[in-house]
Design a protein around this motif. Structure first.
Motif, mmCIF file in Angstrom:
data_model
loop_
_atom_site.group_PDB
_atom_site.id
_atom_site.type_symbol
_atom_site.label_atom_id
_atom_site.label_comp_id
_atom_site.label_asym_id
_atom_site.label_seq_id
_atom_site.Cartn_x
_atom_site.Cartn_y
_atom_site.Cartn_z
ATOM 1 N N GLY A 41 0.786 -1.220 0.004
ATOM 2 C CA GLY A 41 0.130 0.148 0.125
ATOM 3 C C GLY A 41 0.845 1.317 -0.009
ATOM 4 N N TRP A 42 1.740 1.389 0.999
ATOM 5 C CA TRP A 42 2.668 2.656 1.069
ATOM 6 C C TRP A 42 3.807 2.575 0.071
ATOM 7 C CZ3 TRP A 42 1.973 7.123 2.985
ATOM 8 C CH2 TRP A 42 3.196 8.018 3.210
ATOM 9 N N VAL A 43 4.810 1.512 0.412
ATOM 10 C CA VAL A 43 5.860 1.766 -0.471
ATOM 11 C C VAL A 43 5.628 1.345 -2.213
ATOM 12 C CG1 VAL A 43 8.347 0.347 -1.035
ATOM 13 C CG2 VAL A 43 7.324 0.721 1.564
ATOM 14 N N PHE A 44 4.812 0.455 -2.478
ATOM 15 C CA PHE A 44 4.731 0.230 -3.938
ATOM 16 C C PHE A 44 3.537 0.996 -4.745
ATOM 17 C CE2 PHE A 44 7.211 -3.429 -2.809
ATOM 18 C CZ PHE A 44 8.113 -3.593 -3.830
ATOM 19 N N VAL A 45 2.538 1.443 -3.907
ATOM 20 C CA VAL A 45 1.384 2.058 -4.323
ATOM 21 C C VAL A 45 1.573 3.569 -4.277
ATOM 22 C CG1 VAL A 45 -1.226 2.457 -4.332
ATOM 23 C CG2 VAL A 45 -0.165 0.053 -4.427
ATOM 24 N N HIS A 46 1.646 3.985 -3.168
ATOM 25 C CA HIS A 46 1.665 5.454 -2.540
ATOM 26 C C HIS A 46 3.127 5.965 -3.255
ATOM 27 C CE1 HIS A 46 2.222 8.968 -0.148
ATOM 28 N NE2 HIS A 46 0.867 9.072 -0.634
ATOM 29 N N GLU A 47 4.204 5.476 -2.575
ATOM 30 C CA GLU A 47 5.503 6.099 -2.913
ATOM 31 C C GLU A 47 6.070 5.773 -4.284
ATOM 32 O OE1 GLU A 47 7.320 8.378 -0.885
ATOM 33 O OE2 GLU A 47 5.288 8.196 0.309
ATOM 34 N N LYS A 48 5.320 4.678 -4.768
ATOM 35 C CA LYS A 48 5.858 4.116 -6.281
ATOM 36 C C LYS A 48 7.474 3.840 -6.004
ATOM 37 C CE LYS A 48 2.512 6.636 -8.882
ATOM 38 N NZ LYS A 48 1.775 7.250 -7.740
ATOM 39 N N ALA A 49 7.586 2.919 -5.262
ATOM 40 C CA ALA A 49 9.073 2.497 -5.096
ATOM 41 C C ALA A 49 9.820 1.770 -6.245
ATOM 42 C CB ALA A 49 9.419 1.832 -3.719
#
Length: 366
Positions: A41-49
């Motif tokens: 949710g945060w690293v890949f989707v929101h922050e687009k890591a």
């Protein structure tokens, strides 16, 4: 030396103990679920890591102001009221009205004063003037071009759908015309949460911020600018000395007799600073793999937490410790053979079970 070589080419694995406990099982799965949710949710989707990012934005800005106003019964246009920022330094040898000559000259019958060389008459800084209130309806045209060098991507704040007729009639607003490059001065001041009358009387600095946050994995028409407005010299409003923004400039001319004259202007102005920032991201395999490995590694945090709870806080912790950690002495036994090295002790067990009787035997091997 041979012992070191054989020790190097060995494989060691940890001992696993299966604990059938609802408490520790639920804690383990909840922790793993939270870690996986965080990374997805945060690293890949929101922050687009999974993207490589370019924050070194290159930008150019061109502006034009339009409008007519009346000041001291004179009609003023762009050539009269638009002035570049004036930067100057005043040294200690310069007084408030001129340069000291070093001579003491009579001022009147009883008083002498230091002589100065400068423009006459000296500046009068107490004249009260009325601001040019028509400025509120002036418009500012902003043309902005940007480039992200890593991706060699260029874009401007003119959308493909913008036409010449649209620019002539539109004014920027936060709801209906978010991409119009024409900004009414009164609207900009209002978006910066300032009072135009107060700002016009003492001057101030307003920032027009253009943000470019682009996801280059999406279509090109989704990389568009966003505008925000703020007052950059907000602290000057609280100062009793030199509030607002003002500067001086002069206009020179020569009379027929050859005498030089000038008109000195102390201008209280509204200065607009256009600030451009942004970053762009695009899919790249290297950050994707790095963050995936970090995600899989972090799932093991749940095991560490569960081991701490299992071995220290749950009922029967001593039994779990006995199962997980096996103590072996280095004294030789008749039925067992141990191999000792300088730093480790290895103990191997082979279980053989009979299919007929259901019994099993244990064979100890070194």
């Amino acid at each position: 030396m041979w012992s070191c070589i054989t020790d190097f080419f060995t494989y060691e694995t940890t001992k696993s103990v299966v604990v059938k406990s609802w408490t520790i099982g639920i804690i383990n799965r909840v922790v793993q679920l939270l870690i996986i949710t965080y990374f997805i949710g945060w690293v890949f989707v929101h922050e687009k890591a999974y993207q490589i990012r370019d924050t070194a934005i290159e930008s150019s800005v061109m502006t034009k102001v339009k409008g007519f106003g009346i000041y001291n019964n004179k009609v003023m246009d762009v050539a009269d009221y638009v002035t570049p920022q004036q930067d100057y330094k005043r040294q200690n040898i310069i007084s408030s009205a001129g340069i000291l000559t070093g001579k003491c000259v009579p001022f009147n019958a009883t008083l002498s004063m230091c002589e100065i060389k400068g423009w006459c008459p000296a500046e009068i800084d107490t004249i009260k003037t009325t601001p040019m209130m028509e400025v509120e309806n002036f418009t500012i045209f902003i043309k902005n071009s940007i480039r992200f060098p890593i991706f060699n991507y260029t874009k401007g704040n003119f959308l493909p759908t913008i036409t010449g007729n649209y620019i002539k009639t539109c004014n920027f607003d936060m709801v209906n015309n978010t991409y119009c490059p024409i900004f009414r001065v009164g609207d900009v001041v209002r978006y910066a949460q300032q009072n135009f009358t107060n700002l016009a009387s003492k001057g101030g600095v307003i920032g027009i911020k253009i943000g470019w946050m682009c996801d280059l994995d999406k279509p090109d028409d989704q990389c568009n600018p966003s505008y925000s407005f703020t007052r950059l010299d907000a602290m000057s409003q609280k100062n009793a000395v030199s509030p607002g923004y003002n500067f001086r400039f002069a206009k020179y001319y020569k009379m027929e007799n050859g005498t030089d004259y000038r008109t000195l202007v102390k201008a209280y102005a509204i200065r607009f600073d256009v600030l451009v920032n942004g970053n762009a991201g695009k899919f790249n395999m290297i950050p994707t793999l790095i963050n995936m490995v970090a995600a899989f590694t972090s799932v093991g945090v749940g095991t560490v937490l569960c081991d701490i709870i299992l071995l220290n806080f749950l009922k029967g912790a001593e039994q779990y410790k006995a199962k997980k950690f096996e103590e072996v002495t280095d004294s030789p036994l008749e039925s067992n053979t141990f191999y000792r090295s300088q730093t480790s002790l290895r103990y191997h067990e082979t279980f053989t079970r009979s299919s007929d009787s259901g019994a099993f035997s244990i064979e100890h091997l070194s």
